[in-house]
Design an enzyme around this catalytic site. Structure first.
Site, PDB file in Angstrom:
ATOM      1  N   ASP A  82       0.856  -1.189   0.000  1.00  0.00           N
ATOM      2  CA  ASP A  82       0.000   0.000   0.000  1.00  0.00           C
ATOM      3  C   ASP A  82       0.895   1.244   0.000  1.00  0.00           C
ATOM      4  O   ASP A  82       1.884   1.304   0.720  1.00  0.00           O
ATOM      5  CB  ASP A  82      -0.873  -0.050   1.264  1.00  0.00           C
ATOM      6  CG  ASP A  82      -1.970   0.985   1.279  1.00  0.00           C
ATOM      7  OD1 ASP A  82      -2.411   1.408   0.187  1.00  0.00           O
ATOM      8  OD2 ASP A  82      -2.400   1.363   2.384  1.00  0.00           O
ATOM      9  N   HIS A 178      -7.450   9.806   4.830  1.00  0.00           N
ATOM     10  CA  HIS A 178      -6.895   8.768   5.702  1.00  0.00           C
ATOM     11  C   HIS A 178      -7.050   9.192   7.158  1.00  0.00           C
ATOM     12  O   HIS A 178      -7.066  10.378   7.459  1.00  0.00           O
ATOM     13  CB  HIS A 178      -5.415   8.551   5.383  1.00  0.00           C
ATOM     14  CG  HIS A 178      -5.164   8.049   3.998  1.00  0.00           C
ATOM     15  ND1 HIS A 178      -4.671   8.845   2.996  1.00  0.00           N
ATOM     16  CD2 HIS A 178      -5.353   6.821   3.447  1.00  0.00           C
ATOM     17  CE1 HIS A 178      -4.545   8.126   1.890  1.00  0.00           C
ATOM     18  NE2 HIS A 178      -4.962   6.897   2.132  1.00  0.00           N
TER      19      HIS A 178
HETATM   20 ZN   LIG Z   1      -4.467   5.087   1.149  1.00  0.00          ZN
END
Ligand SMILES: [Zn+2]
Length: 277
Positions: A82, A178
């Site tokens: 990621d 996020h």
């Molecule tokens: Zn992300």
């Protein structure tokens, strides 16, 4: 069982109108918690690690740990990097056995993002590893870095980006962030529809923890094929560990409180899987 191809998982999701959930794992307990949930519900999942988790435990640890955890599993499981922060890290993950990587050039200008993503995409094609990229910029706190600016993805740019880089999937910025949200997030579904109408490759939603279920469903209906969850897992894991410690102040066996964390992760993952399929 070998790691599943994210490209194949996402293409199937695109054809059938669901999304494959991707969960950020950080240690043995989160790996086992996610896989336990996937097995119980018999649904494919993606396990993913950020560069900071890779720094913490090592690419080789995660490949070995996840590979062992799925040895007797029949449900497809993929391992994904990621927010890959450099060509070098993406290449190392591919060589270490990850079945998918993200190269995050969202902090670069358009041309530099195209150039970096193209290099990683080319290597991915040679090694048979799926590649995800990001266009626009998802805000919030991501892997220790805080980004104040949210730059939403433009549909015309997304078309050009997908054609030039030949990436397998694209993370889009449509208003998610996020980390924890302050208040309810406002997502630009109209923009998502425009991108989906213009681009053929599967689209990815980042920063999904804290987005109401109805809105996640709306996103999946409009082209999101991969949904990322990180904050949710960290949150329930840490809360369960703390609670277990408070209740058992004399316990010094890490298996007791980490096991409680593992159970909590498994429960939240089941909820998120049910939402995506
Ligand atoms: Zn992300």
């Amino acid at each position: 069982m070998e790691f599943a191809s994210v490209k194949e998982l996402l293409c199937k999701a695109q054809e059938n109108g669901y999304a494959v959930p991707a969960f950020n794992v950080e240690n043995m307990e989160t790996v086992q918690g996610v896989i336990q949930a996937a097995e119980e519900l018999n649904c494919p999942v993606i396990l993913q690690t950020t560069p900071s988790s890779v720094n913490y435990a090592g690419l080789d640890f995660f490949t070995a740990c996840v590979r062992n955890a799925i040895r007797n599993t029949r449900v497809p499981v993929a391992l994904h990097l990621d927010h890959g922060s450099s060509y070098e890290l993406a290449a190392r993950a591919m060589k270490e056995g990850y079945s998918s990587v993200m190269i995050d050039g969202s902090r670069l200008n358009f041309e530099d993002n195209v150039a970096l993503t193209s290099r990683v995409s080319e290597l991915g094609k040679i090694l048979g590893v799926s590649v995800e990229a990001e266009l626009g910029s998802v805000g919030g706190k991501e892997d220790g870095l805080t980004s104040e600016s949210v730059l939403l993805t433009n549909a015309a740019e997304a078309v050009e980006f997908a054609e030039r880089t030949k990436v397998d999937s694209l993370a889009v910025a449509i208003g998610t962030a996020h980390g924890f949200y302050k208040g309810e997030p406002k997502l630009d579904i109209k923009r998502l529809k425009e991108i989906k109408a213009a681009v053929n490759i599967p689209l990815v939603l980042h920063g999904t923890s804290g987005v109401p279920d109805e809105i996640v469903k709306e996103c999946i209906k409009n082209g999101i094929c991969k949904v990322n969850y990180a904050t949710d897992l960290r949150n329930v894991f840490t809360k369960a560990v703390k609670l277990n410690m408070e209740k058992n102040p004399d316990n010094i066996d890490p298996k007791k409180y980490l096991g409680a964390g593992r159970e909590a992760v498994s429960e939240i993952v089941k909820k998120r899987i049910r939402l995506c399929y």
